[in-house]
Design a protein around this motif. Structure first.
Motif, PDB file in Angstrom:
ATOM      1  N   GLY A  30      -8.605  -8.935 -12.228  1.00 31.93           N
ATOM      2  CA  GLY A  30      -8.538  -7.570 -12.709  1.00 31.93           C
ATOM      3  C   GLY A  30      -8.262  -6.620 -11.561  1.00 31.93           C
ATOM      4  O   GLY A  30      -8.813  -6.783 -10.466  1.00 31.93           O
ATOM      5  N   ILE A  31      -7.409  -5.634 -11.814  1.00 30.17           N
ATOM      6  CA  ILE A  31      -7.037  -4.666 -10.786  1.00 30.17           C
ATOM      7  C   ILE A  31      -7.245  -3.262 -11.344  1.00 30.17           C
ATOM      8  O   ILE A  31      -6.728  -2.932 -12.415  1.00 30.17           O
ATOM      9  CB  ILE A  31      -5.567  -4.855 -10.351  1.00 30.17           C
ATOM     10  N   HIS A  58      -7.951  -0.607  -5.598  1.00 33.34           N
ATOM     11  CA  HIS A  58      -8.134  -2.027  -5.255  1.00 33.34           C
ATOM     12  C   HIS A  58      -7.705  -2.266  -3.807  1.00 33.34           C
ATOM     13  O   HIS A  58      -6.793  -1.618  -3.294  1.00 33.34           O
ATOM     14  CB  HIS A  58      -7.287  -2.883  -6.195  1.00 33.34           C
ATOM     15  N   ALA A  59      -8.347  -3.215  -3.171  1.00 31.94           N
ATOM     16  CA  ALA A  59      -7.986  -3.581  -1.795  1.00 31.94           C
ATOM     17  C   ALA A  59      -6.564  -4.140  -1.763  1.00 31.94           C
ATOM     18  O   ALA A  59      -6.106  -4.759  -2.725  1.00 31.94           O
ATOM     19  CB  ALA A  59      -8.959  -4.629  -1.266  1.00 31.94           C
ATOM     20  N   ASP A  64      -2.381   2.045  -4.755  1.00 26.26           N
ATOM     21  CA  ASP A  64      -2.355   2.011  -6.216  1.00 26.26           C
ATOM     22  C   ASP A  64      -1.001   1.549  -6.739  1.00 26.26           C
ATOM     23  O   ASP A  64      -0.609   1.863  -7.862  1.00 26.26           O
ATOM     24  CB  ASP A  64      -2.727   3.388  -6.789  1.00 26.26           C
ATOM     25  N   GLU A  65      -0.279   0.802  -5.914  1.00 27.12           N
ATOM     26  CA  GLU A  65       1.033   0.257  -6.287  1.00 27.12           C
ATOM     27  C   GLU A  65       0.894  -1.249  -6.507  1.00 27.12           C
ATOM     28  O   GLU A  65       0.358  -1.956  -5.650  1.00 27.12           O
ATOM     29  CB  GLU A  65       2.069   0.497  -5.187  1.00 27.12           C
ATOM     30  N   ILE A  66       1.396  -1.740  -7.631  1.00 26.10           N
ATOM     31  CA  ILE A  66       1.408  -3.169  -7.917  1.00 26.10           C
ATOM     32  C   ILE A  66       2.853  -3.580  -8.154  1.00 26.10           C
ATOM     33  O   ILE A  66       3.528  -3.040  -9.030  1.00 26.10           O
ATOM     34  CB  ILE A  66       0.569  -3.517  -9.161  1.00 26.10           C
TER      35      ILE A  66
END
Length: 135
Positions: free
Chosen positions: A32-33, A37-38, A72-74
């Motif tokens: 879960g993200i 998140h690190a 906050d970029e995936i």
């Protein structure tokens, strides 16, 4: 605060937008993200990614690859991906049954390995389409 998500496959961008949270399949289980998140780079397993933004979750079938989380970029680079809403559950179910039959007919370890991989892909497609609760 939200996440900026981009899912890319060899045939183009599967999905791009913002999300409140994301769940991705990894070899170690689902991850879960949330915003903040690190930073992390991880491999993606065959399975279903869930994007939550509001009351309607978005399911995406992933066929392995890599995910990079930075701030906050995936960014997900998948070997193949498809939106669950674009998958016909009846076709996905038929594909699963054909893969299971392939496994039953397999005569050596190489054929069994390929059949198991095909079963996992068919299960992921069926789950993303909403036709099965678990893979």
């Amino acid at each position: 605060m939200s996440l900026n998500v981009r899912v890319i496959a060899p045939d183009g961008i599967t999905w791009e937008g913002s999300a409140e949270s994301v769940t991705i399949p990894t070899p170690g289980g689902e991850m879960g993200i949330l915003p903040g998140h690190a930073s992390l780079t991880t491999s993606i397993d065959t399975g279903v990614m869930t994007i939550r933004n509001g009351s309607h979750p978005i399911a995406i079938c992933l066929m392995g690859g890599f995910a990079q989380i930075e701030g906050d970029e995936i960014l997900l680079l998948s070997h193949g991906s498809q939106l669950g809403e674009q998958i016909d559950p009846a076709t996905a179910q038929a594909d699963l049954e054909a893969a299971q039959n392939q496994l039953e007919r397999a005569s050596n370890s190489s054929e069994r390995s390929r059949a198991r991989a095909t079963i996992r892909q068919a299960q992921a497609r069926l789950k993303a389409a909403g036709g099965m609760a678990t893979t």
